[in-house]
Design an enzyme around this catalytic site. Structure first.
Site, mmCIF file in Angstrom:
data_model
loop_
_atom_site.group_PDB
_atom_site.id
_atom_site.type_symbol
_atom_site.label_atom_id
_atom_site.label_comp_id
_atom_site.label_asym_id
_atom_site.label_seq_id
_atom_site.Cartn_x
_atom_site.Cartn_y
_atom_site.Cartn_z
ATOM 1 N N LYS A 96 -1.561 4.580 3.972
ATOM 2 C CA LYS A 96 -1.692 3.111 4.020
ATOM 3 C C LYS A 96 -1.586 2.619 5.465
ATOM 4 O O LYS A 96 -2.312 1.715 5.876
ATOM 5 C CB LYS A 96 -0.619 2.466 3.129
ATOM 6 C CG LYS A 96 -0.910 2.668 1.644
ATOM 7 C CD LYS A 96 0.262 2.373 0.736
ATOM 8 C CE LYS A 96 -0.057 2.816 -0.690
ATOM 9 N NZ LYS A 96 1.065 2.719 -1.626
ATOM 10 N N GLN A 149 7.240 1.214 -1.932
ATOM 11 C CA GLN A 149 6.618 2.402 -2.531
ATOM 12 C C GLN A 149 7.431 2.881 -3.741
ATOM 13 O O GLN A 149 8.643 3.067 -3.653
ATOM 14 C CB GLN A 149 6.510 3.515 -1.474
ATOM 15 C CG GLN A 149 5.781 4.768 -1.940
ATOM 16 C CD GLN A 149 4.304 4.529 -2.249
ATOM 17 O OE1 GLN A 149 3.603 3.860 -1.514
ATOM 18 N NE2 GLN A 149 3.838 5.063 -3.369
ATOM 19 N N ASP A 155 1.046 -5.782 -3.775
ATOM 20 C CA ASP A 155 0.875 -4.816 -4.872
ATOM 21 C C ASP A 155 0.584 -5.533 -6.196
ATOM 22 O O ASP A 155 0.175 -4.907 -7.169
ATOM 23 C CB ASP A 155 2.151 -3.973 -5.032
ATOM 24 C CG ASP A 155 1.971 -2.567 -4.475
ATOM 25 O OD1 ASP A 155 0.816 -2.112 -4.343
ATOM 26 O OD2 ASP A 155 2.994 -1.910 -4.191
#
Ligand code: NAD
Length: 290
Positions: free
Chosen positions: A52, A96, A119
């Site tokens: 990322k 994460q 997200d």
């Protein structure tokens, strides 16, 4: 049979975003800055987070990686999240997953400022997605929708079977593809571990999206001639012949299923790179949604 090339499409998306960044810069506007929190030292999670950061560099976004030790307490993580919520330089961030067992994932997701939740996991954003309002869409379903769109895969009126009902893939993609949109307007059946006669359900599907994490689960006898098959599954298998020491396996028995398909995503090189690209698209969205 068309192979839906997530690697090529994601490169195209990154190039388009890089152009947009140039335009923002030329106009003297702020370039999006993405942060990622990684707790612990899980190999797969580290690989994903590093990828990322690399994507941000390629596109021209700012990026910050916050690495916390695995013994970080829930309170310490919530403090780090609070700092990001209040940091004007950070436009969006991700935590994460999975988190170490001693940390309550739900508490963490609820602590993320919905405006910075690229997200799309916060209930406020899930609610907006469900109502088809502008918001951040979780990266994997967003990546699937984007690859269907870019290959003009027909979806209207199609029977779509989704296997797996996770909050990050199965459930949101079932919602998105049933909406009055393109890609969408499907009649969606959401299957899971308690579904009866899964084989028969799949045999009727024009589109199968499988996200369960069981290599080769979808076999040729489950797939109708001409179906479109989207393989989300990623299982790491030790393989000494690979430089990385492992290879990635999808949920579809690709060799036997692919010849029956109109469209299919490979693993690797299908949904995985699209997921990464979709996160970059969401990060660019901060300039539009705020
Ligand atoms: P999960 O691991 O949280 O849940 C698995 C789902 O599969 C559950 O909903 C369960 O009901 C269903 N399931 C299990 N056994 C089943 C059976 N026999 N029949 C029908 N359904 C069954 O799901 P997840 O987090 O969405 O992950 C699924 C897979 O997708 C994993 O391999 C994961 O690594 C992969 N994944 C890939 C990407 C990507 O970018 N390609 C992104 C996210 C997840």
């Amino acid at each position: 049979m068309v192979i839906l090339d997530g690697k090529a499409i994601s490169a195209q998306i990154r190039a388009e975003l890089a152009e947009k960044v140039k335009v923002l810069k030329a106009a003297g506007k702020k370039v999006p800055h993405l942060a990622a929190i990684l707790v612990g030292d899980d190999g797969a999670s580290r690989t994903y987070v590093n990828a990322k950061v690399l994507d941000c560099e390629e596109v021209g976004f700012g990026s910050t990686l916050i690495n916390l030790p695995s013994e970080t307490t829930e309170a310490e993580l919530l403090k780090a999240i609070n700092r990001l919520n209040n940091d004007k330089n950070i436009d969006g961030y991700i935590v994460q997953l999975p988190l170490p067992k001693h940390i309550d994932e739900t508490k963490v997701l609820l602590a993320v400022d919905p405006k910075k939740d690229v997200d799309g996991f916060h209930p406020e954003n899930v609610g907006k997605m469900t109502l088809n309002l502008p918001t951040y869409i979780p990266a994997t379903p967003q990546g699937i929708v984007e690859i269907l769109r870019r290959y003009n895969v027909p979806t209207e009126g199609k029977d779509c079977v989704v296997i797996g009902r996770s909050h990050i893939v199965g459930s949101p993609i079932s919602i998105l593809l049933s909406q009055h949109n393109y890609p969408g307007n499907c009649t969606v059946t959401l299957c899971h571990s308690r579904t009866k006669d899964l084989k028969q359900v799949c045999q009727k599907a024009d589109i199968i999206i499988v996200a369960l994490g069981s290599p080769g689960f979808v076999t040729a006898d489950m797939v109708k001639e001409g179906a479109c098959v989207i393989d989300v599954g990623i299982t790491r298998m030790d393989d000494a012949s690979k430089k990385s020491g492992f290879r990635l396996l999808g949920d579809v028995d690709y060799e036997t299923v692919a010849p029956k398909c109109s469209f299919i995503t490979p693993v690797p090189g299908g949904v995985g790179p699209m997921t990464r690209a979709a996160l970059m698209m969401n990060t660019m969205k901060v300039t539009e949604l705020i």
